[in-house]
Each structure stands twice: as C-alpha cells, then as structure tokens.
Design a protein around this motif. Sequence first.
Motif, mmCIF file in Angstrom:
data_model
loop_
_atom_site.group_PDB
_atom_site.id
_atom_site.type_symbol
_atom_site.label_atom_id
_atom_site.label_comp_id
_atom_site.label_asym_id
_atom_site.label_seq_id
_atom_site.Cartn_x
_atom_site.Cartn_y
_atom_site.Cartn_z
ATOM 1 N N GLY A 159 0.817 -1.102 -0.012
ATOM 2 C CA GLY A 159 0.159 -0.075 0.181
ATOM 3 C C GLY A 159 0.908 1.293 0.117
ATOM 4 N N THR A 160 1.972 1.285 -0.689
ATOM 5 C CA THR A 160 2.802 2.457 -0.793
ATOM 6 C C THR A 160 2.028 3.935 -1.356
ATOM 7 O OG1 THR A 160 3.652 1.694 -2.953
ATOM 8 C CG2 THR A 160 4.942 0.901 -0.905
ATOM 9 N N ARG A 161 1.175 3.595 -2.145
ATOM 10 C CA ARG A 161 0.673 4.754 -2.487
ATOM 11 C C ARG A 161 -0.142 5.616 -1.502
ATOM 12 N NH1 ARG A 161 -2.566 2.497 -7.567
ATOM 13 N NH2 ARG A 161 -2.220 0.449 -6.245
ATOM 14 N N PHE A 162 -0.466 4.966 -0.343
ATOM 15 C CA PHE A 162 -0.996 5.594 0.615
ATOM 16 C C PHE A 162 -0.234 6.160 1.950
ATOM 17 C CE2 PHE A 162 -5.139 4.426 -1.520
ATOM 18 C CZ PHE A 162 -5.811 5.451 -1.404
ATOM 19 N N ARG A 217 -0.584 -16.557 4.863
ATOM 20 C CA ARG A 217 0.625 -15.838 4.850
ATOM 21 C C ARG A 217 1.346 -15.694 3.533
ATOM 22 N NH1 ARG A 217 0.741 -12.145 9.364
ATOM 23 N NH2 ARG A 217 2.859 -12.098 9.646
ATOM 24 N N GLN A 218 1.366 -14.564 2.918
ATOM 25 C CA GLN A 218 2.487 -14.386 1.773
ATOM 26 C C GLN A 218 3.613 -13.728 2.631
ATOM 27 O OE1 GLN A 218 1.652 -11.074 -0.959
ATOM 28 N NE2 GLN A 218 2.518 -12.303 -2.549
ATOM 29 N N GLN A 219 4.803 -14.453 2.834
ATOM 30 C CA GLN A 219 5.823 -13.638 3.648
ATOM 31 C C GLN A 219 6.334 -12.808 3.012
ATOM 32 O OE1 GLN A 219 7.579 -17.666 3.692
ATOM 33 N NE2 GLN A 219 6.747 -18.225 5.818
ATOM 34 N N LEU A 250 5.497 -10.674 -3.134
ATOM 35 C CA LEU A 250 6.210 -10.953 -4.536
ATOM 36 C C LEU A 250 5.356 -10.517 -5.740
ATOM 37 C CD1 LEU A 250 8.252 -14.208 -3.795
ATOM 38 C CD2 LEU A 250 9.153 -11.664 -3.899
ATOM 39 N N GLY A 251 3.915 -9.903 -5.562
ATOM 40 C CA GLY A 251 3.133 -9.730 -6.539
ATOM 41 C C GLY A 251 1.821 -10.346 -6.343
ATOM 42 N N LEU A 252 0.848 -9.985 -7.187
ATOM 43 C CA LEU A 252 -0.447 -10.340 -7.131
ATOM 44 C C LEU A 252 -0.614 -12.132 -7.351
ATOM 45 C CD1 LEU A 252 -3.647 -10.228 -6.682
ATOM 46 C CD2 LEU A 252 -3.616 -9.261 -8.996
HETATM 47 P P1 UTP Z 1 -1.654 -3.207 -5.508
HETATM 48 O O1 UTP Z 1 -0.413 -3.308 -6.311
HETATM 49 O O2 UTP Z 1 -3.066 -2.384 -5.985
HETATM 50 O O3 UTP Z 1 -1.459 -3.097 -3.880
HETATM 51 O O4 UTP Z 1 -2.163 -4.775 -5.788
HETATM 52 P P2 UTP Z 1 -0.128 -2.646 -3.254
HETATM 53 O O5 UTP Z 1 1.087 -3.259 -3.659
HETATM 54 O O6 UTP Z 1 -0.761 -2.728 -1.696
HETATM 55 O O7 UTP Z 1 -0.224 -0.872 -3.408
HETATM 56 P P3 UTP Z 1 0.853 0.070 -3.814
HETATM 57 O O8 UTP Z 1 0.875 -0.152 -5.330
HETATM 58 O O9 UTP Z 1 1.988 -0.184 -3.108
HETATM 59 O O10 UTP Z 1 0.149 1.336 -3.410
HETATM 60 C C1 UTP Z 1 -3.669 -5.050 -5.793
HETATM 61 C C2 UTP Z 1 -3.892 -6.195 -4.371
HETATM 62 O O11 UTP Z 1 -3.090 -7.107 -4.428
HETATM 63 C C3 UTP Z 1 -2.509 -7.393 -3.260
HETATM 64 C C4 UTP Z 1 -2.849 -5.884 -2.488
HETATM 65 O O12 UTP Z 1 -2.851 -6.011 -1.009
HETATM 66 C C5 UTP Z 1 -4.073 -5.288 -3.281
HETATM 67 O O13 UTP Z 1 -5.146 -5.647 -2.361
HETATM 68 N N1 UTP Z 1 -1.162 -7.825 -3.336
HETATM 69 C C6 UTP Z 1 -0.488 -7.078 -4.083
HETATM 70 C C7 UTP Z 1 -0.639 -8.918 -2.235
HETATM 71 O O14 UTP Z 1 -1.653 -9.428 -1.688
HETATM 72 N N2 UTP Z 1 0.401 -9.280 -2.554
HETATM 73 C C8 UTP Z 1 1.460 -8.763 -3.373
HETATM 74 O O15 UTP Z 1 2.454 -8.955 -3.549
HETATM 75 C C9 UTP Z 1 0.869 -7.561 -4.113
#
Ligand code: UTP
Length: 304
Positions: free
Chosen positions: A31-34, A118-120, A123-125
């Motif tokens: 959530g770095t954008r917030f 847990r996602q330790q 690493l991405g969606l």
């Molecule tokens: P985002 O890229 O919008 O979320 O991922 P982020 O990385 O939390 O936000 P910024 O860009 O740093 O502000 C979309 C969704 O996927 C989850 C996030 O929590 C969000 O709900 N996500 C993303 C994970 O669960 N794990 C990850 O490694 C990346």
Amino acid sequence: MLTLADWHCIQPAMNNHKPIRKAVFPVAGLGTRFLPATKAIPKELLPIVDRPLIQYAVDEAREAGIEQMIFVTGRGKTAIVEHFDKAFELETTMEERGKDLSVLDPTRATPGDIITVRQQVPLGLGHAIWCARAIVGDEPFAILLPDEMMVGEPGCMAQMVNAYNEVGGNLISVLEVPHDEVSSYGVIDPGESRGALTEVKGLVEKPAVKDAPSNKIVSGRYILQPEVMRTLETQGKGAGGEIQLTDAMARMIGNQPFNAVTFEGRRFDCGSKLGFVEATLGLAMEREDMGEEVRAMARRLLGD
Ligand code: UTP
C-alpha cells in the motif's frame, strides 16, 4: 437497474459447473501509494464513509453466495482478521450502555468461514494467489481485489457467478473506458460477444493507446479454474519485477475457456488517492442517512 431476481430470470437453466464456494482476497500488498497512512494500518482497512474496503469486498462475495473467505495476509495485516472476529469487550460494553449492536452485523462471520494464509514477501498479485493453493484445492474460485471497489446491483461478483453458472470456465470482469485511457490498465483482446459475455483471446498489460486491442479493461474480479495454481507455480517475474496474475492467465488462454463479463456498474480505484476520494464522495452523496447533507456540504465548499 437489474435485480438479482431479474438476472436469474434471464439465465438459462443452471449447467453442471462446480459451484463457486471460495473467494481469495489478496491483502498482503504494501500500500505504498497511501503512505504514511498505511504504515501501521492495512490499506484494506481504510474506510469509505464507515466501512473498510475489505468489508465492501466481503459483502460483495457473500451476496454472490460465496461462503469461504480466504485472506492472503502479510506482516502488519492482522487487524484485517480481527475486523471479522467477535469483539467480546466491545459488545459487552455496548450492551451495558444500551447501544445498537446491529452495526456490527456485517463483521460477523460463521466460525471457520474466514481463513488466512501468509504471503511472507509481497512478490506480486500472482504470487499472493498462489499462496492460497492448499486451501483452494481442486475447485474453481473467485478473486476479489479489495482496493477496487465495484458498485452495482447486483454486485459485480454476483453478475460473474451468474455468468459462470451459464458458461463455466474462467471469467474476468471488464469495464469499458475511453480509448485514450487504456494504457494504465490490463486490456483484453476480444473475440466474439454475446450479451455481457465476450470471449478473451489475449491479455495485454498497460498497452500504448495505438496498440490496445480494445477499450475493455480488466477490473479486480475473477473466477478461475484451479489449474491457474499450476501455471503460477512456474510463472516468472513480469511488470514491476512482480509475479503477475495477468501473465499466468495469458498463458492459460487457448488451453482453457476464458470469457470476460462486462460489469454493469461503477468501479472506483481505491488503491489510488483520487479514486479513494471519489468513492468516498460518491457513496456518501448517495447514502440515505447523509446524502442530502453531504451534497449541501459539497456545494458550500465549492462556494455555490
Ligand atoms: P496493488 O498493487 O494495488 O497493491 O495490488 P499494493 O502493492 O498494496 O499497493 P501500492 O501500489 O504499493 O500502493 C492489488 C491487491 O493485491 C494485493 C494488495 O494487497 C492489493 O489488495 N497484493 C499485491 C498482495 O496481496 N501481494 C502482493 O505481493 C501484491
């Protein structure tokens, strides 16, 4: 506006597809954008008026008949699970003071219906979804990204489950945007369309406007077959150095049926500050209990 009942009426008899019982909510992102708001508070608990983002997503899944909610969490995210836990002290104190406990109703979960993995490392969606593989098992499942708020009647996931009951396979929810806005999103390469359904021939992440195969953008709702977990197992890093769900889905197209469901409703990108403010204003203005006052407030602020 369509109601759930209307949808059921226009659907043909239900086919024999495995039901969608489980939903995965990836909530382990940074959530770095917030920042700095999200340094100690998970982004998914930021409220739109008086409900956190995750509550809207869980309500949407429940409306679609989904029973089991799987949260992929990470460090600093335990408050998300507590939100759906029974709060003895709070309830006892509220009861003693004669307060209305029904405000807590949406947070109540049947024991065992909220599961966390847990996602330790974030690493991405795609990696987050893969972390849920043991709980998803051998069933098709839904994915809801809580920071994309989908407002519709019925909700986005209910629209998708209805479409799934008709065609099965893999489904991605899409929205149409003006053509010059496509380069911020994942875009589908569309095949034939029938009603709200469009065949997906390919997926392109953030294409240049001139290269975009359509103006149908992927929004954060999916129904996927369990085979995606095997594809994710071997998925390398993609855009931003992250393991992307879009890349894994793109590899499955051709081997598995993939369709897009055009969502009838509105999307707010609550992962961005502007989208978050828009959702807050939009929903507050529409609420029965405060809409009129909020609209008057907005007019005052604008100096009208
Ligand atoms: P985002 O890229 O919008 O979320 O991922 P982020 O990385 O939390 O936000 P910024 O860009 O740093 O502000 C979309 C969704 O996927 C989850 C996030 O929590 C969000 O709900 N996500 C993303 C994970 O669960 N794990 C990850 O490694 C990346």
